[in-house]
Design an enzyme around this catalytic site. Structure first.
Site, PDB file in Angstrom:
ATOM      1  N   ASP A  54      12.164 -14.465 -23.110  1.00  0.00           N
ATOM      2  CA  ASP A  54      12.262 -14.206 -24.372  1.00  0.00           C
ATOM      3  C   ASP A  54      12.696 -15.404 -25.136  1.00  0.00           C
ATOM      4  O   ASP A  54      14.084 -15.332 -25.184  1.00  0.00           O
ATOM      5  CB  ASP A  54      13.398 -12.966 -24.584  1.00  0.00           C
ATOM      6  CG  ASP A  54      13.257 -12.304 -25.819  1.00  0.00           C
ATOM      7  OD1 ASP A  54      12.290 -12.627 -26.816  1.00  0.00           O
ATOM      8  OD2 ASP A  54      14.032 -11.209 -26.126  1.00  0.00           O
ATOM      9  N   LYS A 101      -1.522 -11.721 -15.626  1.00  0.00           N
ATOM     10  CA  LYS A 101      -2.585 -12.529 -15.914  1.00  0.00           C
ATOM     11  C   LYS A 101      -3.785 -12.238 -15.042  1.00  0.00           C
ATOM     12  O   LYS A 101      -3.205 -12.204 -13.782  1.00  0.00           O
ATOM     13  CB  LYS A 101      -2.352 -13.899 -16.049  1.00  0.00           C
ATOM     14  CG  LYS A 101      -1.392 -14.335 -17.214  1.00  0.00           C
ATOM     15  CD  LYS A 101      -0.790 -15.639 -17.128  1.00  0.00           C
ATOM     16  CE  LYS A 101      -0.079 -16.098 -18.412  1.00  0.00           C
ATOM     17  NZ  LYS A 101       0.760 -17.393 -18.099  1.00  0.00           N
ATOM     18  N   GLU A 116       4.341 -12.581 -14.217  1.00  0.00           N
ATOM     19  CA  GLU A 116       5.403 -13.391 -14.509  1.00  0.00           C
ATOM     20  C   GLU A 116       6.345 -12.860 -15.169  1.00  0.00           C
ATOM     21  O   GLU A 116       5.924 -11.797 -16.024  1.00  0.00           O
ATOM     22  CB  GLU A 116       4.887 -14.596 -15.079  1.00  0.00           C
ATOM     23  CG  GLU A 116       3.854 -15.485 -14.503  1.00  0.00           C
ATOM     24  CD  GLU A 116       2.773 -16.390 -15.749  1.00  0.00           C
ATOM     25  OE1 GLU A 116       3.345 -16.460 -16.775  1.00  0.00           O
ATOM     26  OE2 GLU A 116       2.223 -17.214 -15.060  1.00  0.00           O
ATOM     27  N   ASP A 159      12.736  -5.933 -33.313  1.00  0.00           N
ATOM     28  CA  ASP A 159      11.208  -6.119 -32.648  1.00  0.00           C
ATOM     29  C   ASP A 159      10.636  -4.860 -32.629  1.00  0.00           C
ATOM     30  O   ASP A 159       9.312  -4.978 -32.919  1.00  0.00           O
ATOM     31  CB  ASP A 159      11.191  -7.025 -31.336  1.00  0.00           C
ATOM     32  CG  ASP A 159      11.926  -8.139 -31.509  1.00  0.00           C
ATOM     33  OD1 ASP A 159      12.169  -8.715 -32.650  1.00  0.00           O
ATOM     34  OD2 ASP A 159      11.990  -8.813 -30.074  1.00  0.00           O
ATOM     35  N   ALA A 160      11.094  -3.866 -32.275  1.00  0.00           N
ATOM     36  CA  ALA A 160      10.462  -2.297 -32.049  1.00  0.00           C
ATOM     37  C   ALA A 160      10.080  -2.077 -33.298  1.00  0.00           C
ATOM     38  O   ALA A 160       8.960  -1.476 -33.324  1.00  0.00           O
ATOM     39  CB  ALA A 160      11.491  -1.441 -31.274  1.00  0.00           C
ATOM     40  N   GLU A 161      10.835  -2.198 -34.380  1.00  0.00           N
ATOM     41  CA  GLU A 161      10.647  -1.620 -35.890  1.00  0.00           C
ATOM     42  C   GLU A 161       9.301  -2.413 -36.156  1.00  0.00           C
ATOM     43  O   GLU A 161       8.529  -2.070 -36.866  1.00  0.00           O
ATOM     44  CB  GLU A 161      11.603  -1.679 -36.738  1.00  0.00           C
ATOM     45  CG  GLU A 161      11.361  -1.057 -38.063  1.00  0.00           C
ATOM     46  CD  GLU A 161      12.635  -0.762 -38.844  1.00  0.00           C
ATOM     47  OE1 GLU A 161      13.577  -0.709 -38.243  1.00  0.00           O
ATOM     48  OE2 GLU A 161      12.559  -0.794 -39.940  1.00  0.00           O
ATOM     49  N   LYS A 211       5.553  -4.737 -21.722  1.00  0.00           N
ATOM     50  CA  LYS A 211       6.752  -4.792 -22.147  1.00  0.00           C
ATOM     51  C   LYS A 211       7.939  -3.905 -21.480  1.00  0.00           C
ATOM     52  O   LYS A 211       7.271  -2.895 -21.411  1.00  0.00           O
ATOM     53  CB  LYS A 211       7.019  -4.637 -23.656  1.00  0.00           C
ATOM     54  CG  LYS A 211       6.231  -5.822 -24.357  1.00  0.00           C
ATOM     55  CD  LYS A 211       7.057  -6.892 -25.017  1.00  0.00           C
ATOM     56  CE  LYS A 211       6.841  -6.356 -26.589  1.00  0.00           C
ATOM     57  NZ  LYS A 211       7.705  -7.542 -27.219  1.00  0.00           N
ATOM     58  N   TYR A 242       4.366 -22.085 -18.025  1.00  0.00           N
ATOM     59  CA  TYR A 242       3.582 -21.107 -17.364  1.00  0.00           C
ATOM     60  C   TYR A 242       2.005 -21.085 -17.907  1.00  0.00           C
ATOM     61  O   TYR A 242       1.206 -19.929 -17.635  1.00  0.00           O
ATOM     62  CB  TYR A 242       4.099 -19.743 -17.793  1.00  0.00           C
ATOM     63  CG  TYR A 242       4.318 -19.573 -19.474  1.00  0.00           C
ATOM     64  CD1 TYR A 242       3.319 -19.800 -20.499  1.00  0.00           C
ATOM     65  CD2 TYR A 242       5.414 -19.217 -19.838  1.00  0.00           C
ATOM     66  CE1 TYR A 242       3.478 -19.540 -21.556  1.00  0.00           C
ATOM     67  CE2 TYR A 242       5.699 -19.039 -21.166  1.00  0.00           C
ATOM     68  CZ  TYR A 242       4.799 -19.441 -22.326  1.00  0.00           C
ATOM     69  OH  TYR A 242       4.996 -19.146 -23.295  1.00  0.00           O
ATOM     70  N   CYS A 260      51.738   7.696 -25.846  1.00  0.00           N
ATOM     71  CA  CYS A 260      50.758   8.483 -26.343  1.00  0.00           C
ATOM     72  C   CYS A 260      49.557   9.152 -25.687  1.00  0.00           C
ATOM     73  O   CYS A 260      49.115   8.524 -24.773  1.00  0.00           O
ATOM     74  CB  CYS A 260      49.963   7.055 -27.273  1.00  0.00           C
ATOM     75  SG  CYS A 260      48.432   7.205 -27.987  1.00  0.00           S
ATOM     76  N   LYS A 313       8.448 -11.890 -18.629  1.00  0.00           N
ATOM     77  CA  LYS A 313       8.239 -12.327 -19.979  1.00  0.00           C
ATOM     78  C   LYS A 313       9.442 -12.872 -20.552  1.00  0.00           C
ATOM     79  O   LYS A 313      10.422 -12.142 -20.910  1.00  0.00           O
ATOM     80  CB  LYS A 313       7.614 -11.367 -20.798  1.00  0.00           C
ATOM     81  CG  LYS A 313       7.261 -11.508 -22.314  1.00  0.00           C
ATOM     82  CD  LYS A 313       6.497 -10.369 -22.758  1.00  0.00           C
ATOM     83  CE  LYS A 313       6.181 -11.008 -24.215  1.00  0.00           C
ATOM     84  NZ  LYS A 313       7.041 -11.544 -25.035  1.00  0.00           N
ATOM     85  N   CYS A 321      48.704   0.696 -30.239  1.00  0.00           N
ATOM     86  CA  CYS A 321      49.599   1.585 -30.461  1.00  0.00           C
ATOM     87  C   CYS A 321      50.421   1.311 -29.405  1.00  0.00           C
ATOM     88  O   CYS A 321      49.982   1.194 -28.190  1.00  0.00           O
ATOM     89  CB  CYS A 321      48.804   3.085 -30.331  1.00  0.00           C
ATOM     90  SG  CYS A 321      50.188   4.101 -29.769  1.00  0.00           S
ATOM     91  N   CYS A 368      48.638   9.591 -31.971  1.00  0.00           N
ATOM     92  CA  CYS A 368      49.973   9.836 -31.907  1.00  0.00           C
ATOM     93  C   CYS A 368      50.779   9.730 -33.276  1.00  0.00           C
ATOM     94  O   CYS A 368      52.131  10.008 -33.323  1.00  0.00           O
ATOM     95  CB  CYS A 368      50.676   9.418 -30.892  1.00  0.00           C
ATOM     96  SG  CYS A 368      51.034   7.499 -31.089  1.00  0.00           S
ATOM     97  N   CYS A 422      48.473   5.103 -35.348  1.00  0.00           N
ATOM     98  CA  CYS A 422      47.744   5.442 -34.173  1.00  0.00           C
ATOM     99  C   CYS A 422      46.995   6.842 -34.660  1.00  0.00           C
ATOM    100  O   CYS A 422      47.795   7.694 -34.920  1.00  0.00           O
ATOM    101  CB  CYS A 422      48.492   5.549 -32.879  1.00  0.00           C
ATOM    102  SG  CYS A 422      47.519   6.370 -31.595  1.00  0.00           S
TER     103      CYS A 422
HETATM  104 ZN   LIG Z   1      49.263   6.432 -29.972  1.00  0.00          ZN
END
Ligand SMILES: [Zn+2]
Length: 660
Positions: A116, A286, A112, A32-34, A310, A222, A427, A114, A422, A407, A404
């Protein structure tokens, strides 16, 4: 540089595509931010070059597009969207403009959370639900009446036969229901929803209402569209009227006078966000008085009397540069994505967990992929999904190593488990993690025992298990790099102080599988000492309320391992608490308490600890044997269950009376 006209065109095209994915396919591929950033870029370009604004530009629409799958249903009054304030300064500008337009010193607002989810409109005629729709493009929505009818919190008839009432609200899916739904979909090999909002939208826009009915959607109301036969002077009065009509109102709404109160409300909601059973992404502010709302009016897309203030975003888009493997304290290999650093909610994130091989395969995440990353509250950031359309062919599939990485031991994946482990008890990676867990805040809380120090203690073989901590001497620490005499002394003091931690934290610190903070308290409360717990059989453990087969098995396994018994013995020699000292206060003896919702004065852990301290029992699930359910704000499904089972429900204030 690209010419602005080209750039505007390209932005529009991108936004239209993302819009389509978001609203029509319910399958967004950018955060959403982008999206907001692209939109803002377009708005500012169009402001600079108004000659290139076209009616079909996404800036000229309210957002959304009706899908062909449903009948169109026009709104009698447009469902506008809200302007966003992403920063406090933007909210202050909104307030200043509002005060100027109204010619007033302070404005009475109504705040209120918000929500989602998905905005809908419900139409009631003479008190009966006759139709309902999505917002669509703001002017025309999709007729989803049949699906809305399946939502239990939407009344099909109101308590009074108001001639006409158009109710606006948000349909959402709780976080819990979302996770459950995704688990089901995973089991059935269906694509997963990215977040509860997409899940709610996807559920509501089903062609088969039976599918919608099977999903526990809920609504909070609302706002209003057209209203005939209902008088109100303020938004607050409208919501009160809604309540009396049987419509569901969010319990966290509140009138706020002036900016300071609004900002406090914003901060409070932001702090409570993670505890709420559903997702919120900000607050809605509001102007409360209807006469003021009318004076302020609306712009083409949004009203001037309301704004969405926001919270910082929780999801962002970035690229995976590398995938590394971490070994946990029980030997589990966890793939971790190393990413191009990106700010999420004000914090720079460059690593995110990929959980395990199954998750990588299911989400088809490859080295070099662009991905959607989420960071919510204190939870470790995770990769939500890969963005296949941004691949250029250089991405590589990833498979966890057979050995692993720490180790070199062979790893195994027990049948029915997602984790690859592992199994080498010696280890070093596992030991480091065990020490880290043991000394963490919620366990022994040993201040100053940082990652670098743990690494050296393990490497120099000064600590071969957690009990060795209590035998460390100043001269041992002097041999380590980068540790001043003073901090060595402080560390030894911190270790000494940790000897007096209550027994439940000692048990939690030992890190038995499936035994978290809560169950540690339950076990310690029941047995009183680790000696007794060590002698408990599986059957006996299973008789304890809340202890299931997995936990019982894990406890018995732990205490039947010779190495673990040796560690316990050494801890005792080292002076660590091994007995439970219940308080002399026994006023809650024999009483069991369950908690739901969030309390004002205590965290859940504090409240449970208080109960145990007074001789009572704290349980996490409710049954007929439970004596009290303490219901905080936004109490969840436990409240309904308590009422059905006839369990006494008390408020936080009443709980305080009992423990004081
Ligand atoms: Zn390990």
């Amino acid at each position: 540089m690209q010419n602005p006209e080209e750039k505007i065109k390209r932005l529009r095209q991108q936004l239209a595509e993302h819009n389509y994915r978001y609203y029509v396919l319910d399958d967004p591929e950018i955060s959403d931010a982008e999206y907001d950033r692209l939109m803002r870029e377009l708005i500012s370009l169009e402001a600079a070059y108004p000659q290139w604004i076209t009616p079909d530009s996404p800036t000229q629409r309210v957002g959304g597009q009706a899908s062909d799958a449903f009948e169109p249903l026009p709104h009698s009054i447009a469902m506008l969207s809200l302007d966003n304030a992403l920063e406090e300064s933007e909210f202050l500008e909104f307030d200043e403009r509002t005060r100027r337009l109204l010619g007033r010193e302070t404005v009475d607002y109504f705040c209120e959370p918000k929500l989602d989810g998905l905005a809908v409109e419900l139409i009631y005629e003479n008190g009966r639900f006759i139709a309902g729709s999505t917002r669509g493009d703001g002017l025309v929505g999709e007729n989803i009446s049949q699906n809305l009818r399946t939502i239990k919190t939407i009344p099909l008839s109101l308590f009074q036969p108001i001639p006409r009432l158009e109710v606006r609200g948000e349909v959402l899916l709780s976080k819990q229901a979302f996770e459950k739904l995704n688990r089901q979909r995973q089991a059935e090999d269906e694509p997963l929803f990215a977040n509860p909002r997409n899940a709610a939208a996807g559920s509501l826009r089903q062609l088969d209402p039976q599918i919608t009915a099977s999903r526990p959607l809920e609504i909070f109301c609302y706002g209003a569209g057209q209203v005939i036969g209902l008088d109100y002077d303020s938004h607050q009065q409208l919501l009160q009227a809604f309540k009396k009509l049987g419509l569901r109102i969010n319990p966290l709404v509140r009138p706020c006078s002036g900016v300071a109160e609004v900002i406090r409300y914003h901060r409070e909601m932001s702090e409570r966000r993670d505890q709420l059973p559903y997702e919120i992404d900000g607050i809605v502010v509001k102007v409360n008085r209807l006469a003021d709302q009318e004076r302020l009016g609306a712009k083409t897309k949004s009203p001037r009397w309301a704004i969405a203030y926001k919270f910082p975003a929780q999801q962002e888009t970035t690229q995976i540069l590398d995938i590394i493997v971490q070994v946990g304290r029980t030997g589990v290999l966890t793939p971790v994505a190393v990413m191009r650093p990106v700010k999420i909610g004000g914090v720079e994130v460059s690593r995110a967990t990929l959980h395990n091989q199954d998750e990588i395969d299911r989400k088809d995440i490859r080295l070099g992929d662009w991905v959607l990353v989420q960071r919510a509250g204190d939870v470790i950031p995770e990769v939500v999904k890969s963005i296949a359309s941004r691949r250029d062919g250089t991405e590589k599939k990833f498979t966890l190593p057979e050995t692993c990485p720490e180790c070199g031991s062979h790893t195994v994946r027990p049948e029915g488990e997602a984790a690859q482990r592992c199994i080498n008890l010696a280890c070093p990676a596992q030991l480091r993690e065990r020490i880290r867990h043991f000394s963490s805040k919620k366990a022994m809380d040993i201040d100053g025992l940082g990652e670098k120090l743990i690494e050296q203690l393990v490497e120099k073989k000064l600590v071969k298990d957690v009990s060795d901590l209590y035998f460390l001497q100043e001269k041992d620490l002097a041999a380590l790099e980068r540790i001043a005499e003073k901090s060595a002394k402080n560390l030894l003091q911190a270790i000494a102080a940790s000897r007096r931690r209550p027994l439940d934290r000692v048990l939690f610190g030992l890190g038995l599988r499936f035994v978290g903070e809560h169950l540690s308290r339950v076990l310690v409360n029941h047995y009183g000492s680790l000696d007794k717990l060590a002698r408990a059989s599986e059957e006996e453990l299973l008789n304890i309320h809340e202890i299931g087969p997995q936990v019982a098995r894990s406890v018995v396994d732990f205490f039947s391992t010779a190495e673990n018994l040796r560690i316990l013995e050494r801890l005792q020699k080292g002076g660590v608490t091994m007995q439970w000292q219940p308080g002399t206060d026994t006023r809650l003896a024999g009483k069991s308490f369950c908690f739901t919702g969030s309390l004002q004065k205590y965290s859940r852990e504090q409240a449970e600890a208080l109960v145990i301290q007074k001789g009572g029992r704290a349980v996490s699930s409710i049954s007929t044997k439970t004596d009290y359910l303490v219901a905080g704000e936004t109490a969840g499904s436990k409240l309904a269950k308590a009422q059905t089972l006839g369990v006494k429900v008390i408020t936080e204030a009443e709980f305080e009376q009992l423990v004081r």
